[in-house]
Design an enzyme around this catalytic site. Structure first.
Site, PDB file in Angstrom:
ATOM      1  CG  ASP A  42      -7.420  -4.027   4.289  1.00  0.00           C
ATOM      2  OD1 ASP A  42      -6.534  -3.927   5.172  1.00  0.00           O
ATOM      3  OD2 ASP A  42      -7.546  -3.192   3.382  1.00  0.00           O
ATOM      4  NE  ARG A  92      -4.165  -2.489   4.626  1.00  0.00           N
ATOM      5  CZ  ARG A  92      -4.426  -1.258   4.128  1.00  0.00           C
ATOM      6  NH1 ARG A  92      -3.475  -0.359   4.046  1.00  0.00           N
ATOM      7  NH2 ARG A  92      -5.656  -0.959   3.719  1.00  0.00           N
ATOM      8  CG  HIS A 121      -6.200   6.164   9.121  1.00  0.00           C
ATOM      9  ND1 HIS A 121      -5.370   7.128   8.581  1.00  0.00           N
ATOM     10  CD2 HIS A 121      -7.244   6.829   9.672  1.00  0.00           C
ATOM     11  CE1 HIS A 121      -5.904   8.327   8.801  1.00  0.00           C
ATOM     12  NE2 HIS A 121      -7.039   8.164   9.461  1.00  0.00           N
ATOM     13  CG  HIS A 124      -2.331  10.925  12.700  1.00  0.00           C
ATOM     14  ND1 HIS A 124      -3.554  10.290  12.650  1.00  0.00           N
ATOM     15  CD2 HIS A 124      -1.793  10.825  11.459  1.00  0.00           C
ATOM     16  CE1 HIS A 124      -3.753   9.835  11.417  1.00  0.00           C
ATOM     17  NE2 HIS A 124      -2.688  10.145  10.684  1.00  0.00           N
ATOM     18  CB  CYS A 181       1.425   7.540  20.430  1.00  0.00           C
ATOM     19  SG  CYS A 181       2.423   7.201  21.903  1.00  0.00           S
ATOM     20  CB  CYS A 193      -0.950   0.000   1.190  1.00  0.00           C
ATOM     21  SG  CYS A 193      -0.119   0.021   2.793  1.00  0.00           S
ATOM     22  CB  CYS A 198      -2.141   1.741   7.010  1.00  0.00           C
ATOM     23  SG  CYS A 198      -1.450   2.460   5.536  1.00  0.00           S
TER      24      CYS A 198
END
Length: 136
Positions: free
Chosen positions: A113, A121, A109, A106, A100, A69, A123
């Site tokens: 999937d 996942r 996400h 931040h 965190c 990705c 990401c």
């Protein structure tokens, strides 16, 4: 988790002084690095990944996989309590934001999937994490 609930509390000026402009954009302004540009996307060494903002351990290399990705992907956190999940309705989507739990940075996400047994996942933006090798 509200900003007052985080153990690490700094002013935005203090965060700007500590983080690079890209780290600040991602970690404090909920930005995203461009896919395929992050240092840890195609990086597979044994070790641990820590929050760039506060040093909290977030992920282990054992849980990292190539999702194709453009961002580092993990199927589980190293310590579940170190990750907080928030609903993100920005950009006309409903997603799960990952931050965190220690400082509120931040990270990226979470998507349901993933190809492993967890089906998850995480990401994560490379600029939001710092790698520590097993040899360190």
């Amino acid at each position: 988790m509200a900003g007052d609930d985080f153990k690490v509390k700094k002013t935005e000026s203090e965060w700007r002084d500590q983080l690079t402009p890209e780290q600040y954009y991602v970690c404090r302004q909920k930005g995203t690095e461009r896919p395929g540009t992050g240092e840890y996307d195609q990086f597979f060494r044994d070790g641990k990944y820590h929050c760039i903002a506060c040093g909290e351990q977030l992920f282990n290399s054992d849980n990292k996989f190539d999702a194709g990705c453009g961002w580092p992907s993990f199927d589980a956190p190293a310590v579940a309590e170190n990750i907080t999940e928030n609903q993100d309705t920005s950009h006309g989507m409903i997603r799960t934001e990952v931050v965190c739990s220690n400082c509120g940075a931040h990270l990226g996400h979470l998507f349901p999937d993933g190809p492993t047994a967890t089906g998850m996942r995480y990401c994560i933006n490379s600029v939001a994490i710092d790698f520590h090798s097993e040899e360190d």
